[in-house]
Design a protein around this motif. Structure first.
Motif, PDB file in Angstrom:
ATOM      1  N   GLU A 147      -2.617  -2.632   6.385  1.00 34.03           N
ATOM      2  CA  GLU A 147      -2.546  -1.189   6.168  1.00 34.03           C
ATOM      3  C   GLU A 147      -3.745  -0.805   5.316  1.00 34.03           C
ATOM      4  O   GLU A 147      -4.227  -1.615   4.525  1.00 34.03           O
ATOM      5  CB  GLU A 147      -1.268  -0.833   5.400  1.00 34.03           C
ATOM      6  CG  GLU A 147       0.009  -1.096   6.146  1.00 34.03           C
ATOM      7  CD  GLU A 147       0.248  -0.087   7.255  1.00 34.03           C
ATOM      8  OE1 GLU A 147      -0.209   1.055   7.127  1.00 34.03           O
ATOM      9  OE2 GLU A 147       0.894  -0.455   8.249  1.00 34.03           O
ATOM     10  N   ASP A 167      -5.532   0.370   2.122  1.00 34.12           N
ATOM     11  CA  ASP A 167      -5.109   0.150   0.744  1.00 34.12           C
ATOM     12  C   ASP A 167      -5.027   1.483   0.005  1.00 34.12           C
ATOM     13  O   ASP A 167      -6.045   2.103  -0.256  1.00 34.12           O
ATOM     14  CB  ASP A 167      -6.081  -0.785   0.033  1.00 34.12           C
ATOM     15  CG  ASP A 167      -5.651  -1.108  -1.383  1.00 34.12           C
ATOM     16  OD1 ASP A 167      -4.534  -0.732  -1.778  1.00 34.12           O
ATOM     17  OD2 ASP A 167      -6.444  -1.746  -2.095  1.00 34.12           O
ATOM     18  N   PRO A 168      -3.807   1.927  -0.333  1.00 35.92           N
ATOM     19  CA  PRO A 168      -3.666   3.217  -1.004  1.00 35.92           C
ATOM     20  C   PRO A 168      -4.240   3.226  -2.412  1.00 35.92           C
ATOM     21  O   PRO A 168      -4.585   4.265  -2.932  1.00 35.92           O
ATOM     22  CB  PRO A 168      -2.149   3.446  -1.022  1.00 35.92           C
ATOM     23  CG  PRO A 168      -1.557   2.094  -0.919  1.00 35.92           C
ATOM     24  CD  PRO A 168      -2.542   1.258  -0.130  1.00 35.92           C
ATOM     25  N   SER A 169      -4.380   2.084  -3.048  1.00 35.74           N
ATOM     26  CA  SER A 169      -4.903   2.036  -4.414  1.00 35.74           C
ATOM     27  C   SER A 169      -6.425   2.175  -4.449  1.00 35.74           C
ATOM     28  O   SER A 169      -7.005   2.314  -5.511  1.00 35.74           O
ATOM     29  CB  SER A 169      -4.485   0.735  -5.097  1.00 35.74           C
ATOM     30  OG  SER A 169      -5.135  -0.365  -4.499  1.00 35.74           O
TER      31      SER A 169
END
Length: 94
Positions: free
Chosen positions: A77, A79-81
């Motif tokens: 996915e 990386d939301p960070s």
């Protein structure tokens, strides 16, 4: 098809994309290794072989330690960070 599966199917990764997911362990190594969680940036896409099935398409992910790990595209996915300020792609070499 679930929305998540549809998004994964349509998402194309590029070198430099920040990702998070799980390592891929070859079937013959699964008796002594298990999949591990990873976060890093895409450093290489696949093997260069034409006709690779999407279920087996893989990338190499460069980890913060500098090592690389193999992962299936379907197991990754964005990386939301990484945040909006992170560069999305490496510049092309001249």
């Amino acid at each position: 098809m679930s929305p998540l599966a549809a998004r994964r199917k349509s998402t194309r990764l590029r070198v430099g994309d920040p990702v998070t997911g799980w390592t891929y362990v070859e079937p013959e190594d699964r008796g002594r290794e298990s999949s591990q969680p990873i976060t890093g940036t895409v450093s290489q896409i696949g093997s260069g072989w034409n006709g690779v099935d999407d279920d087996l398409a893989y990338v190499w992910v460069r980890l913060p330690s500098g090592r690389e790990a193999k992962a299936l595209v379907r197991e990754l996915e964005p990386d939301p960070s990484a945040g909006a300020g992170a560069p999305r792609h490496l510049p092309r070499q001249p």
